[in-house]
Design a protein around this motif. Sequence first.
Motif, PDB file in Angstrom:
ATOM      1  N   LEU A 194      -2.816  11.850   0.826  1.00  0.00           N
ATOM      2  CA  LEU A 194      -3.733  10.713   0.700  1.00  0.00           C
ATOM      3  C   LEU A 194      -4.795  10.761   1.787  1.00  0.00           C
ATOM      4  O   LEU A 194      -5.983  10.529   1.529  1.00  0.00           O
ATOM      5  N   SER A 195      -4.381  11.089   3.009  1.00  0.00           N
ATOM      6  CA  SER A 195      -5.326  11.135   4.132  1.00  0.00           C
ATOM      7  C   SER A 195      -6.389  12.199   3.895  1.00  0.00           C
ATOM      8  O   SER A 195      -7.584  11.968   4.148  1.00  0.00           O
ATOM      9  N   ARG A 252       1.022   4.315  -2.885  1.00  0.00           N
ATOM     10  CA  ARG A 252       0.960   5.757  -2.608  1.00  0.00           C
ATOM     11  C   ARG A 252       2.161   6.485  -3.195  1.00  0.00           C
ATOM     12  O   ARG A 252       2.015   7.542  -3.836  1.00  0.00           O
ATOM     13  N   CYS A 305      -5.107   6.766  -5.578  1.00  0.00           N
ATOM     14  CA  CYS A 305      -3.778   6.599  -6.178  1.00  0.00           C
ATOM     15  C   CYS A 305      -3.840   6.150  -7.638  1.00  0.00           C
ATOM     16  O   CYS A 305      -2.800   5.802  -8.225  1.00  0.00           O
ATOM     17  N   THR A 346      -3.481   6.590   8.175  1.00  0.00           N
ATOM     18  CA  THR A 346      -2.584   6.190   7.083  1.00  0.00           C
ATOM     19  C   THR A 346      -1.276   5.644   7.639  1.00  0.00           C
ATOM     20  O   THR A 346      -0.763   4.615   7.173  1.00  0.00           O
ATOM     21  N   ALA A 394      -8.809  11.016   1.323  1.00  0.00           N
ATOM     22  CA  ALA A 394      -9.656   9.926   1.820  1.00  0.00           C
ATOM     23  C   ALA A 394     -10.639  10.395   2.880  1.00  0.00           C
ATOM     24  O   ALA A 394     -11.639   9.717   3.150  1.00  0.00           O
ATOM     25  N   TRP A 452      -8.116   3.850  -1.105  1.00  0.00           N
ATOM     26  CA  TRP A 452      -6.676   4.044  -1.296  1.00  0.00           C
ATOM     27  C   TRP A 452      -6.316   3.912  -2.780  1.00  0.00           C
ATOM     28  O   TRP A 452      -5.613   4.757  -3.345  1.00  0.00           O
ATOM     29  N   CYS A 453      -6.803   2.834  -3.400  1.00  0.00           N
ATOM     30  CA  CYS A 453      -6.468   2.586  -4.805  1.00  0.00           C
ATOM     31  C   CYS A 453      -7.104   3.615  -5.746  1.00  0.00           C
ATOM     32  O   CYS A 453      -6.498   4.020  -6.750  1.00  0.00           O
ATOM     33  N   ASP A 474     -11.314   0.616   2.895  1.00  0.00           N
ATOM     34  CA  ASP A 474     -10.091   1.420   2.976  1.00  0.00           C
ATOM     35  C   ASP A 474      -9.208   1.184   1.755  1.00  0.00           C
ATOM     36  O   ASP A 474      -8.654   2.129   1.173  1.00  0.00           O
ATOM     37  N   GLU A 512       0.206   1.859   7.115  1.00  0.00           N
ATOM     38  CA  GLU A 512       1.495   1.640   6.455  1.00  0.00           C
ATOM     39  C   GLU A 512       2.535   0.997   7.378  1.00  0.00           C
ATOM     40  O   GLU A 512       3.534   0.454   6.890  1.00  0.00           O
ATOM     41  N   LEU A 526       0.829  -1.205   0.000  1.00  0.00           N
ATOM     42  CA  LEU A 526       0.000   0.000   0.000  1.00  0.00           C
ATOM     43  C   LEU A 526       0.870   1.264   0.000  1.00  0.00           C
ATOM     44  O   LEU A 526       0.546   2.253  -0.676  1.00  0.00           O
TER      45      LEU A 526
END
Length: 282
Positions: free
Chosen positions: A32-33, A22, A65, A43, A36, A61-62, A57, A47, A18
């Motif tokens: 990213l956070s 990112r 990204c 995050t 989201a 995430w995907c 989640d 990670e 993951l």
Amino acid sequence: MPSSSSVQRARQALADRLREVRLDAGLTARALSAAAGWHEAKTSRIEHARTAPSDTDIRIWCEICSAAGQMRDLIAASRAADSMWTEWRRLERPGLRRAQEAVVPLWERTRQFRIYSPCLIPGPVQTADYIQALLRAIRERRPNRIDDIEDAVRVRIAKQHVTYEADRRFTILLEENTLRHRIGGPDILRDQLRHLLAAASMPSVALGIIPFLTDRSPLRPVEMFFLFDDAEVSVELVSGWLRITEPTEVAMYAEAFANLAAMADYGINARGLIAAAVDALE
């Protein structure tokens, strides 16, 4: 979750993937956070494999990204890690019958079973009444709206057909106290012990019993576990069920089993311990 390198490695591998997703997208953890809609600490926990991501989640995430092509693989990896540790309440939520059915494929493909129990007579050599007493006790400890004990007993009894097949081998190690625990009361235990004597005479079964007075310096009693060939270990704990497939950990359990087996009595001595337990019930 209990500490197991199998589980931790699987979780860390997912977390690393993951993070790579990112970084490949050129995003910071903060960016990213924000996209989201969750705190940056979440995050970080994902990670660093401190928090297991949900399927949702991973999808978010995907999507952020632009890695939709990796979504299915990442969700599958997450579910595989989840399958290594299962809480009893989660496993039994659909009912006890389903919990029994879940392990049937594993039993069917296994040829060599090595079973150690410090507390009760294990599944392959249980009587129906003994099984029912165990499952009723489980239902009382972990209440469930689905009452399917009778169905669950039938499934567990049906699984025992592998015990009678010539191409299977069962090595069962019991602590002597398992012969004295009055699960279901004295009458049910008496019948169970007589059934155990009969099972010990089957060509596919090797039964060892570790006497009370054995010197336990080499290895104290440990948790109940099943070794399925050299491929997998199932460990039964208070809060859940641990599935181990990491070869080094499987080897550790195989070594523990060998050490326990060296302490056990077999043949006429084992039968004598069972007979003494039966006599104590008279």
